[in-house]
Motif scaffolding. Sequence first.
Motif, PDB file in Angstrom:
ATOM      1  N   GLN A  66       0.732  -1.316   0.167  1.00 34.40           N
ATOM      2  CA  GLN A  66      -0.191  -0.027  -0.056  1.00 34.40           C
ATOM      3  C   GLN A  66       0.908   1.230  -0.015  1.00 34.40           C
ATOM      4  O   GLN A  66       0.412   2.060  -0.746  1.00 34.40           O
ATOM      5  CB  GLN A  66      -0.902   0.145   1.171  1.00 34.40           C
ATOM      6  N   GLU A  69       2.579   1.666  -3.326  1.00 31.39           N
ATOM      7  CA  GLU A  69       1.558   2.109  -4.432  1.00 31.39           C
ATOM      8  C   GLU A  69       1.464   3.563  -4.110  1.00 31.39           C
ATOM      9  O   GLU A  69       1.291   4.336  -5.222  1.00 31.39           O
ATOM     10  CB  GLU A  69       0.316   1.276  -4.424  1.00 31.39           C
ATOM     11  N   ARG A  94      -7.015   9.589  -7.972  1.00 27.55           N
ATOM     12  CA  ARG A  94      -6.162   8.481  -7.688  1.00 27.55           C
ATOM     13  C   ARG A  94      -5.395   8.649  -6.232  1.00 27.55           C
ATOM     14  O   ARG A  94      -5.415   7.701  -5.338  1.00 27.55           O
ATOM     15  CB  ARG A  94      -5.186   8.153  -8.646  1.00 27.55           C
ATOM     16  N   ASP A  97      -8.090   8.279  -3.697  1.00 31.91           N
ATOM     17  CA  ASP A  97      -8.500   6.986  -3.295  1.00 31.91           C
ATOM     18  C   ASP A  97      -7.553   6.359  -2.487  1.00 31.91           C
ATOM     19  O   ASP A  97      -7.850   5.713  -1.463  1.00 31.91           O
ATOM     20  CB  ASP A  97      -8.952   6.336  -4.568  1.00 31.91           C
ATOM     21  N   LEU A  98      -6.243   6.538  -2.817  1.00 31.43           N
ATOM     22  CA  LEU A  98      -5.135   5.913  -2.151  1.00 31.43           C
ATOM     23  C   LEU A  98      -5.088   6.378  -0.775  1.00 31.43           C
ATOM     24  O   LEU A  98      -4.781   5.660   0.255  1.00 31.43           O
ATOM     25  CB  LEU A  98      -3.778   6.108  -2.984  1.00 31.43           C
ATOM     26  N   ALA A 100      -7.320   7.624   1.085  1.00 35.66           N
ATOM     27  CA  ALA A 100      -8.833   7.320   1.636  1.00 35.66           C
ATOM     28  C   ALA A 100      -8.388   5.658   2.177  1.00 35.66           C
ATOM     29  O   ALA A 100      -8.847   5.395   3.460  1.00 35.66           O
ATOM     30  CB  ALA A 100      -9.788   7.383   1.034  1.00 35.66           C
ATOM     31  N   ASP A 101      -7.771   4.765   1.328  1.00 32.82           N
ATOM     32  CA  ASP A 101      -7.538   3.639   1.841  1.00 32.82           C
ATOM     33  C   ASP A 101      -6.364   3.556   2.881  1.00 32.82           C
ATOM     34  O   ASP A 101      -6.488   2.422   3.470  1.00 32.82           O
ATOM     35  CB  ASP A 101      -7.036   2.923   0.545  1.00 32.82           C
ATOM     36  N   ALA A 102      -5.557   4.540   2.992  1.00 31.00           N
ATOM     37  CA  ALA A 102      -4.614   4.669   4.144  1.00 31.00           C
ATOM     38  C   ALA A 102      -4.810   5.668   5.181  1.00 31.00           C
ATOM     39  O   ALA A 102      -4.199   6.462   5.444  1.00 31.00           O
ATOM     40  CB  ALA A 102      -3.248   5.048   3.494  1.00 31.00           C
ATOM     41  N   GLN A 103      -5.980   5.429   5.697  1.00 29.59           N
ATOM     42  CA  GLN A 103      -6.591   6.554   6.505  1.00 29.59           C
ATOM     43  C   GLN A 103      -5.623   6.378   7.994  1.00 29.59           C
ATOM     44  O   GLN A 103      -5.344   7.358   8.592  1.00 29.59           O
ATOM     45  CB  GLN A 103      -7.954   6.258   6.918  1.00 29.59           C
ATOM     46  N   THR A 106      -2.904   8.461   7.249  1.00 31.00           N
ATOM     47  CA  THR A 106      -3.107   9.899   7.011  1.00 31.00           C
ATOM     48  C   THR A 106      -3.098  10.368   8.411  1.00 31.00           C
ATOM     49  O   THR A 106      -2.633  11.506   8.752  1.00 31.00           O
ATOM     50  CB  THR A 106      -4.259  10.174   6.248  1.00 31.00           C
TER      51      THR A 106
END
Length: 121
Positions: A66, A69, A94, A97-98, A100-103, A106
């Motif tokens: 992750q 990417e 993009r 999205d990435l 948001a997937d890695a909250q 963040t």
Amino acid sequence: MASEEPTVRIGDVSGSTFAIGSHARAVSHQQGGGAAPRDEAAEELLRAVRELRGDLAGGRVRQTDQTAELDAALAETEDEINRTGAAGPSRLQRLRDLLADAQALTALLASAGTVAGLLGM
């Protein structure tokens, strides 16, 4: 008797075009030599992207598929901003999205939060 020829010295000529001689003709076609002009929003995003990439590479987070990417998408964004002066809508989506997937990432890294904030998240 030695003739005194004029001395010509040419230093760095990158990005230059010149021709020498009575029938010489110079044509220049610049290709990607410098960064494209950017507005303040693109500059701010570029700084934030670079900071987040530094944090990802600096050993502050465990490297996963992750994060790899995300780093690749950040590198592509940096390249696009440098080449064109802005990141396109699909590139920005993009990244959204990435991120948001890695909250968890963040929340952990201030630089990730900065990029997310600049993307309107």
